[in-house]
Design a protein around this motif. Sequence first.
Motif, mmCIF file in Angstrom:
data_model
loop_
_atom_site.group_PDB
_atom_site.id
_atom_site.type_symbol
_atom_site.label_atom_id
_atom_site.label_comp_id
_atom_site.label_asym_id
_atom_site.label_seq_id
_atom_site.Cartn_x
_atom_site.Cartn_y
_atom_site.Cartn_z
ATOM 1 N N GLU B 138 0.840 -1.206 0.000
ATOM 2 C CA GLU B 138 0.000 0.000 0.000
ATOM 3 C C GLU B 138 0.870 1.250 0.000
ATOM 4 O OE1 GLU B 138 -4.055 0.236 2.220
ATOM 5 O OE2 GLU B 138 -2.559 1.227 3.454
ATOM 6 N N LYS B 139 1.861 1.266 0.880
ATOM 7 C CA LYS B 139 2.819 2.373 0.845
ATOM 8 C C LYS B 139 4.190 1.831 1.163
ATOM 9 C CE LYS B 139 1.749 3.759 5.591
ATOM 10 N NZ LYS B 139 1.316 4.817 6.447
ATOM 11 N N GLU B 140 5.208 2.614 0.820
ATOM 12 C CA GLU B 140 6.552 2.125 1.012
ATOM 13 C C GLU B 140 7.045 2.462 2.410
ATOM 14 O OE1 GLU B 140 8.924 2.990 -2.284
ATOM 15 O OE2 GLU B 140 10.594 1.745 -1.611
ATOM 16 N N ARG B 141 7.472 1.448 3.139
ATOM 17 C CA ARG B 141 8.092 1.679 4.444
ATOM 18 C C ARG B 141 9.518 1.160 4.343
ATOM 19 N NH1 ARG B 141 3.117 -0.615 6.199
ATOM 20 N NH2 ARG B 141 1.748 0.875 7.242
ATOM 21 N N PRO B 142 10.492 2.053 4.207
ATOM 22 C CA PRO B 142 11.859 1.603 3.943
ATOM 23 C C PRO B 142 12.458 0.772 5.071
ATOM 24 C CG PRO B 142 11.656 4.004 3.771
ATOM 25 C CD PRO B 142 10.356 3.505 4.252
ATOM 26 N N TYR B 143 11.892 0.854 6.275
ATOM 27 C CA TYR B 143 12.501 0.134 7.400
ATOM 28 C C TYR B 143 11.698 -1.100 7.805
ATOM 29 C CZ TYR B 143 15.194 4.420 7.728
ATOM 30 O OH TYR B 143 15.999 5.464 7.437
ATOM 31 N N PHE B 144 10.661 -1.441 7.008
ATOM 32 C CA PHE B 144 9.797 -2.566 7.376
ATOM 33 C C PHE B 144 10.123 -3.818 6.572
ATOM 34 C CE2 PHE B 144 5.882 -5.036 6.729
ATOM 35 C CZ PHE B 144 5.561 -5.320 8.048
ATOM 36 N N PHE B 145 10.195 -4.943 7.289
ATOM 37 C CA PHE B 145 10.425 -6.244 6.645
ATOM 38 C C PHE B 145 9.514 -7.265 7.298
ATOM 39 C CE2 PHE B 145 14.248 -3.780 6.293
ATOM 40 C CZ PHE B 145 14.639 -3.978 4.974
ATOM 41 N N ARG B 146 9.368 -8.421 6.660
ATOM 42 C CA ARG B 146 8.686 -9.518 7.338
ATOM 43 C C ARG B 146 9.260 -10.859 6.920
ATOM 44 N NH1 ARG B 146 2.613 -8.629 5.201
ATOM 45 N NH2 ARG B 146 3.100 -7.789 3.159
ATOM 46 N N THR B 147 9.319 -11.756 7.926
ATOM 47 C CA THR B 147 9.835 -13.092 7.646
ATOM 48 C C THR B 147 8.715 -14.031 7.225
ATOM 49 O OG1 THR B 147 9.742 -13.423 10.022
ATOM 50 C CG2 THR B 147 11.900 -13.037 9.071
ATOM 51 N N ALA B 148 7.447 -13.623 7.483
ATOM 52 C CA ALA B 148 6.309 -14.436 7.066
ATOM 53 C C ALA B 148 5.960 -14.117 5.617
ATOM 54 C CB ALA B 148 5.113 -14.143 7.957
ATOM 55 N N GLY B 149 5.270 -15.029 4.981
ATOM 56 C CA GLY B 149 4.838 -14.797 3.606
ATOM 57 C C GLY B 149 3.653 -13.838 3.553
ATOM 58 N N ARG B 150 3.137 -13.622 2.364
ATOM 59 C CA ARG B 150 1.996 -12.738 2.206
ATOM 60 C C ARG B 150 0.722 -13.537 2.003
ATOM 61 N NH1 ARG B 150 3.755 -8.396 -2.192
ATOM 62 N NH2 ARG B 150 2.153 -9.544 -3.297
ATOM 63 N N ASP B 151 -0.433 -12.890 2.296
ATOM 64 C CA ASP B 151 -1.710 -13.591 2.189
ATOM 65 C C ASP B 151 -1.976 -14.115 0.787
ATOM 66 O OD1 ASP B 151 -2.317 -13.191 4.790
ATOM 67 O OD2 ASP B 151 -3.290 -11.279 4.427
#
Lengths: 304, 385
Positions: B138-151
């Motif tokens: 939806e928007k870019e968060r340069p400091y956000f990551f996730r180890t889980a997959g996407r829905d």
Amino acid sequence: MEMFAEQLINGLTIGSFYALVAIGYTMVYGVMKLINFAHGDLFTLGSYLGYTILVIGAGWATATFGVWGGVIVAVIGAMIGIGFAGLLLEKVAYAPVYKAGRLPLVVSALGASIFISNAIMAIWGPRYQAYPQASIPTGSLVLFGDVRITYVRLVTILVSLGLMALMYYIIEKTTFGSAVRASALDKDTATLMGIDFKKIIRFVFFVGPSLGALAGVFAGLNYSRIIFNLGQTYGLKAFTASILGGIGNIPGAMIGGLLLGLMEALFEGYVSGAWKNVFVFVILIVILIIRPTGLISEKIAEKV
Amino acid sequence: MKKAFAFTFTVMIILSLILTGCAQPAAEEETIKIGLQAPLTGAYAAEGAWAKQCVEIAAQLINDKGGVLGKKIEIVVVDDASNPKDSALAAQKMVSQGLQEVIASYGSSVTAPAADLYDANKVVSVAYGATAVRLTMEKERPYFFRTAGRDDTQSEFFAKFAVETLGAKTLAVMHDNQDYGKGVAVDAMAFLQPYIDAGQVEVVYYDAVTPNESDYSAVVSQIKALNPDVWFYTAYYSEAALLLKQAREAGVTSTFIGSNAVPSPEFVKIAGESIVDGSIHLNEPMPQFLSFPESKEFLDAYQAKYNEMPGSIWSVYAADGLNALVAAIRKAGTTDPDKVAEAMRTMTDATGITGLLLFTERGDRKDIPYYAYIYNAQGILEPYK
């Protein structure tokens, strides 16, 4: 047709829970003009008490009288326990602030609600607990075609309706009931007539919570999942039901509860589950606009 | 006399301020602090407890091997109470403690406000149980990551699995109107569209239930009347357990498929073994079926301490959040958030408990496989064959 019959049963079950809890709200309000916000949490406490009895103490009852024996012990134990919890609540949270007026009473009620729900979380933990599978009666009764009702559900509906009838009889047809109604109408005059107001208060604070506890144990038996804030949803809906029926009178709470349950089931079953609560509360607002005192308002002249 | 006292008092206060002021930086340099924001109370309390245990084990393993950049890892745990409001407060707490890297959090609605705060304050955050697509797209968060997959990974798998493997003709798709559940359901519908257009399948039910209620019998009766071949529930385990229990009691025979937030010990506990028997669940690899070298080491250490497997894959992803951050810190040679975020995006060989830890430009994890599992009569999950 089969689905309609099923939805009626569903609505009746949901409504039974609302009605049982609503009676507690409405009795306290009728006599003391106080909304007992802690009532929903007493319901939860009842559910946990029943759970504890089933987990640790009902083993012998189940072994001796079968699985229903355990259930009866848990229900009666929870009802008595929470009845006394209700009395204690009145003594500790409400009696000291009666004279201070209504606002401190409301604050005290909110405080008691937060206290109980956090105490439950501290004692039993923040996670979901499940009623032990072995102590929940299984099986269901086939009514007709493929319409069936679990025995637990059937008992829930029958016991609720029975107790509601009993409450109606006590309040409307006995001398003690007239005393309760007289106190609700005009406490001072009732006291002058020789009615022991303290006794009436003890009655409403014992019976209301113990009916709530009954509903709590039945909720555990029907759905098995319990959590420390279980009473919030039920409390809110039951409170709504008592307003819908006309707060302060017991038949109103019963009818309000059953009606709310039926509306929820029919709307969810035929229109949309996502919009259920929106619809139910819109109906509530419409009814309150037409009849601000609820469906069954007291047929008495206003006090001058 | 009074003056003398006031003077001494002031001097004492100043001295104590100087002393504590001096002491703090010295203490901070000895360890690298990494935050863990987890739902320790509230609806997902079980997940929070598992995540904490997993991250602590992972930190211990890293420290036993000498830590990172010559320092030990220290985990700072903050509770977000499973709700967005407390999540923002938890994030604020992390930021005010000066943390530069955090692992946060479980649940997409809960993670979103925290991710915004971390991003605004330049704190690298790694989510472990937040799978809503919009968190990264939806928007870019340069400091956000996730180890889980996407829905949508899961939804794509569902459409293919239900239609091609199970051969379903009629489907019911049910969600709970919350971020995660609705996301999966919407994506599932999108991936089903080609099959619908080809006339292969029909979706007979698509709606939501209200979460946190106990009685779902009205919806269950509706499912019973529609009698779909496959009934896909896309939200969390506790409502799923109630729905399935009430459905089986009412005589619903449709094949139940749960999304990746359904299969868990709590699900079995609430519904009961005989009810969950035969229900199918989509998931990223389950902890007990992980087979990488790192997974064995981690699971052995976990079992040695807690005498059981981690309760869900999400808690293992939390541990991998730590592994990813440590790998990035090692690569960047510093804990500076800008450099660590850059390293996260450009790592090519970081490995964790769940395989390679590589991230896209947007912060999503690359290449997560999906599997179908089925509960047996003892309430134990087995790979679906």
